[in-house]
Design an enzyme around this catalytic site. Structure first.
Site, mmCIF file in Angstrom:
data_model
loop_
_atom_site.group_PDB
_atom_site.id
_atom_site.type_symbol
_atom_site.label_atom_id
_atom_site.label_comp_id
_atom_site.label_asym_id
_atom_site.label_seq_id
_atom_site.Cartn_x
_atom_site.Cartn_y
_atom_site.Cartn_z
ATOM 1 N N GLU A 79 -43.686 -58.424 102.684
ATOM 2 C CA GLU A 79 -43.397 -58.745 103.941
ATOM 3 C C GLU A 79 -42.650 -60.173 103.862
ATOM 4 O OE1 GLU A 79 -46.441 -57.612 106.382
ATOM 5 O OE2 GLU A 79 -45.951 -59.030 108.025
ATOM 6 N N ASP A 179 -47.983 -56.379 104.405
ATOM 7 C CA ASP A 179 -49.406 -56.542 104.933
ATOM 8 C C ASP A 179 -49.900 -54.985 105.246
ATOM 9 O OD1 ASP A 179 -49.335 -58.991 104.477
ATOM 10 O OD2 ASP A 179 -49.045 -59.639 106.445
ATOM 11 N N TYR A 383 -57.273 -60.884 103.852
ATOM 12 C CA TYR A 383 -56.522 -60.699 105.096
ATOM 13 C C TYR A 383 -56.995 -60.917 106.426
ATOM 14 C CZ TYR A 383 -52.481 -58.582 107.513
ATOM 15 O OH TYR A 383 -51.510 -58.526 108.396
#
Ligand SMILES: [Zn+2]
Ligand SMILES: [Zn+2]
Length: 755
Positions: A79, A179, A383
């Site tokens: 990403e 992600d 995350y």
């Protein structure tokens, strides 16, 4: 696997006209991830080695449509650039080669299990939703994806687009490693179908950028992209875009029907969110304080004195009579004690992290998310866009604790549990926000947020806290009074994580006591509290409005549009009047239930495995119906709505003019007053006479900052003090008068630090 049917017009229609400026300015509620700066997106922490030059296989034209299996390497797409560097290093054991991909873009080459791998990166979204045909009316429903650089001129993502475009040609296989959430999936999915012209790709799923997890997620990559996430994410983009453009156009057409021009917009989730804030403001405005009384007794048992409070508040004045003659009377005291056990707080999900960072460090929710995102990209935490409070065994929490003991032994020494405690909330894609165990020196907000996450994680391994609560109850004539005390017997997790628990020592009291004093305190009921940046996020979560990833940016947008102001969130006149107008003419826009139902629809798409496109069509169709209704509401009453909005804008304009006036007589013309003005050309504020430009009197103000008048007055020259707000700096209060005496004393620009 589903095949797309929605008109992804950019494939069919290669030619697009330049967007008209009106539509470019439409703000669309898409910031599912807050828009990062170019720098944030492209900075790579040092990988520790210089790029070596390696010859790239030459491409020929005939290879441009190369099919799976014919290529020479596996292409991994991340990403962001930072993630590409991390993944390449992890998969190669640090033997990766950084390669120039043209115009400042890099990719990585490496080998793993005798296979050649290339790691390339996107830079957030490379595609935007946009209108397929240029029109200016409303409603509009024809939409599709286009590369960013076709929508916005000179878009910096073009170089990343081009680099991937070159690299996909010789790729035997593509692995999406963005992600793992709906945004990441959409970013990957768009690259796979629009740049690589493939129907599917493999998928790496990971929750932190650590070597173990990245290797594992590569070796066990999923055979397809996560279709539920991809289609749910795309649906959200379509929905927000349709709402954004149609509502903006409806508002602007209404305003221009009165001959004026003003850009106004409101998004799908912003409508109901603003409504909540406006409702609160109206409650506050309508609030009438009423008196009530609290009654305190000072009692004495011969050894100690103690103040006890009547258990209720008195609202009727005549009831106070009951307490009149208590002085010097005897009463009976009784002490009771009970133990209380408090388990450690659950591991952090995003909302709780945002709330706590605001509580302890006054860091706003959007900044907390930004900081957490950086910590994640640096490999320090898992995350952050998660609603989970779980720490699965697979994350090896014990191992993390062990690693943390090297840098945080003063905290880890309190860890006694074998397994961390967990909370009830879960998330299909990610665990709670926890540290990875990797340590790195940090500073500022990074350090604060990181430490909070570390403490919260370690406290999950700690003992329960044991408290002893004590209550002394004093009774006379059936009137009950009491005082409470608390002692911490075992701090347990409170040794590690900050808990706002205050010990209060009171002496036991039993049997007869004498009332020495009566104290009646008159108080006023208080209006409800305004929302804080943290409590509004909690409220939105409770009402299932927006998502964990969007809430902070939704509120930020309300600030940017002047609908709300201040740290304790206050609806502005403009915000209030906008909601009034919408409520009257087109209440669907602020319908909380509708917004919530859309969230449910998208969640069900995300969780499902089949008929994804059909489900998407149903949702889009529903949105189109609602927007058609809204449009006809607006068109019927365009003039009236326009007038209301214009009046609201005029009111806020007058208000701003008033707010900016320092009410200091102009030294030059002696008629005008000195006021704060803004020059868009230099993007900065300055002081000028209200007769400017006829009167040329101006004074400079600090550049590249937001300047606001405060209600404080300079004690030297009596000018109002101004507040300078500048990104990444502490707010400063200063006297703007260039001739002020304070400048001599304070030295540097007469600035004083705000307390
Ligand atoms: Zn003047
Ligand atoms: Zn001064």
């Amino acid at each position: 696997m589903p095949k797309k049917k929605i008109n992804h017009s950019f494939i069919e229609q290669k030619e697009f006209r330049v967007f008209n400026p009106e539509t470019i300015k439409q703000t669309v509620e898409i910031a599912v991830k807050p828009k990062p700066s170019i720098e944030e997106l492209t900075t790579i922490e040092k990988t520790g080695k210089k790029p070596k030059k390696v010859k790239i296989t030459k491409r020929t034209k005939s290879e441009s449509k190369i099919k799976s299996g014919r290529g020479s390497y596996i292409l991994i797409i991340t990403e962001k650039p930072q993630a590409a560097a991390k993944i390449a290093a992890a998969l190669s054991g640090g033997e990766d080669r950084r390669m120039p991909g043209g115009r400042g873009v890099y990719y990585y080459e490496l080998e793993r299990n005798n296979k050649k791998i290339v790691v390339a990166c996107a830079v957030g979204h490379l595609f935007s939703v946009s209108q397929t045909k240029k029109t200016s009316g409303y409603p509009v429903f024809d939409i599709g994806w286009k590369p960013n650089f076709e929508v916005r001129k000179r878009d910096f993502t073009k170089n990343y687009y081009s680099a991937i475009q070159r690299l996909v040609k010789n790729a035997s296989e593509i692995i999406v490693a963005t992600d793992f959430d709906i945004e990441g999936e959409v970013i990957g999915y768009n690259i796979v179908r629009f740049i690589a012209n493939r129907e599917d790709a493999r998928r790496m799923k990971f929750s932190s950028l650590t070597v173990d997890e990245l290797q594992n997620s590569y070796d066990n990559s999923l055979p397809t992209i996560e279709w539920g996430q991809a289609i749910a994410g795309e649906t959200r983009h379509f929905l927000d875009w349709l709402y954004g453009i149609n509502l903006s156009r409806a508002l602007m057409h209404a305003i221009s029907s009165t001959g004026k021009f003003k850009i106004m917009s409101i998004g799908r989730v912003q409508g109901p969110a603003l409504y909540l804030i406006v409702e609160k403001e109206k409650q506050i405005q309508a609030f009438k304080p009423t008196p009530y009384w609290q009654i305190f007794l000072l009692v004495n048992d011969g050894k100690n004195k103690l103040e006890v409070k009547y258990i209720k508040d008195i609202t009727k004045k005549q009831e106070l009579d009951k307490f009149k003659d208590l002085k010097n009377k005897k009463a009976v005291a009784e002490t009771t004690k009970y133990k209380q056990t408090i388990t450690p707080p659950a591991p952090f999900d995003l909302t709780t992290l945002q709330t706590e960072a605001y509580k302890f460090h006054s860091i706003t929710p959007s900044n907390t998310l930004r900081v957490a995102q950086n910590l994640y990209l640096s490999g320090l935490i898992s995350y952050p866009r998660t609603s989970s409070q779980k720490i699965p065994e697979a994350m090896q929490p014990k191992q993390i604790l062990k690693q943390l003991s090297k840098s945080h032994s003063n905290l880890t020494k309190h860890a006694t549990r074998n397994k961390p405690i967990e909370g009830s909330k879960s998330d299909p894609a990610h665990p709670a926000i926890i540290p990875t165990g990797i340590h790195q020196a940090l500073s500022g907000d990074d350090e604060k947020v990181y430490n909070l996450i570390v403490k919260r994680f370690i406290s999950c391994f700690c003992d329960n806290a044991e408290l002893e609560n004590k209550k002394v109850e004093v009774t006379i004539n059936n009137l009950r009074f009491n005082a409470r005390g608390m002692e911490i017997l075992n701090a347990g997790w409170m040794n590690v994580y900050p808990a706002k628990m205050e010990e209060k020592e009171i002496k036991d009291m039993n049997g007869e006591v004498t009332i020495e004093k009566i104290n009646i305190v008159e108080k006023q009921t208080q209006p409800p509290n305004r929302y804080s940046p943290a409590s509004i996020i909690k409220e939105l979560e409770k009402r299932n409005l927006g998502t964990k990833a969007t809430r902070a940016s939704i509120i930020e947008t309300l600030y940017n549009r002047n609908y709300v102001k201040s740290k304790s969130i206050q609806a502005t006149e403009l915000g209030i009047r906008l909601i009034d107008s919408l409520e009257k003419h087109s209440p669907i826009i602020i319908d909380e239930k509708l917004t919530r139902n859309f969230e449910k629809d998208m969640e069900s798409i995300r969780a499902s495995k089949k008929d994804l496109n059909k489900k998407q069509e149903v949702v889009i169709k529903k949105a189109e119906e609602k927007l058609t209704k809204i449009s006809s509401d607006f068109k019927k009453q365009e003039k009236e709505i326009g007038k209301e909005l214009n009046d609201a804008n005029q009111a806020i304009f007058e208000q701003e003019k008033q707010d900016n006036n320092l009410h200091i007589k102009c030294p030059q013309c002696e008629k005008g007053e000195i006021t704060i003005k803004y020059t868009p050309r230099f993007k900065s504020y300055f002081l000028a006479c209200t007769n400017y430009p006829n009167c040329k009197q101006t004074f400079p103000l600090p550049s590249q900052s937001l300047i606001k008048k405060t209600d404080k007055i300079c004690e030297y020259c009596k000018w109002p003090l101004l507040l300078r707000i500048k990104q990444a700096k502490r707010p400063w209060i200063f006297c703007p008068n260039p001739k002020c005496e304070s400048k001599k004393e304070l030295g540097i620009n007469g600035e004083t630090k705000e307390n």
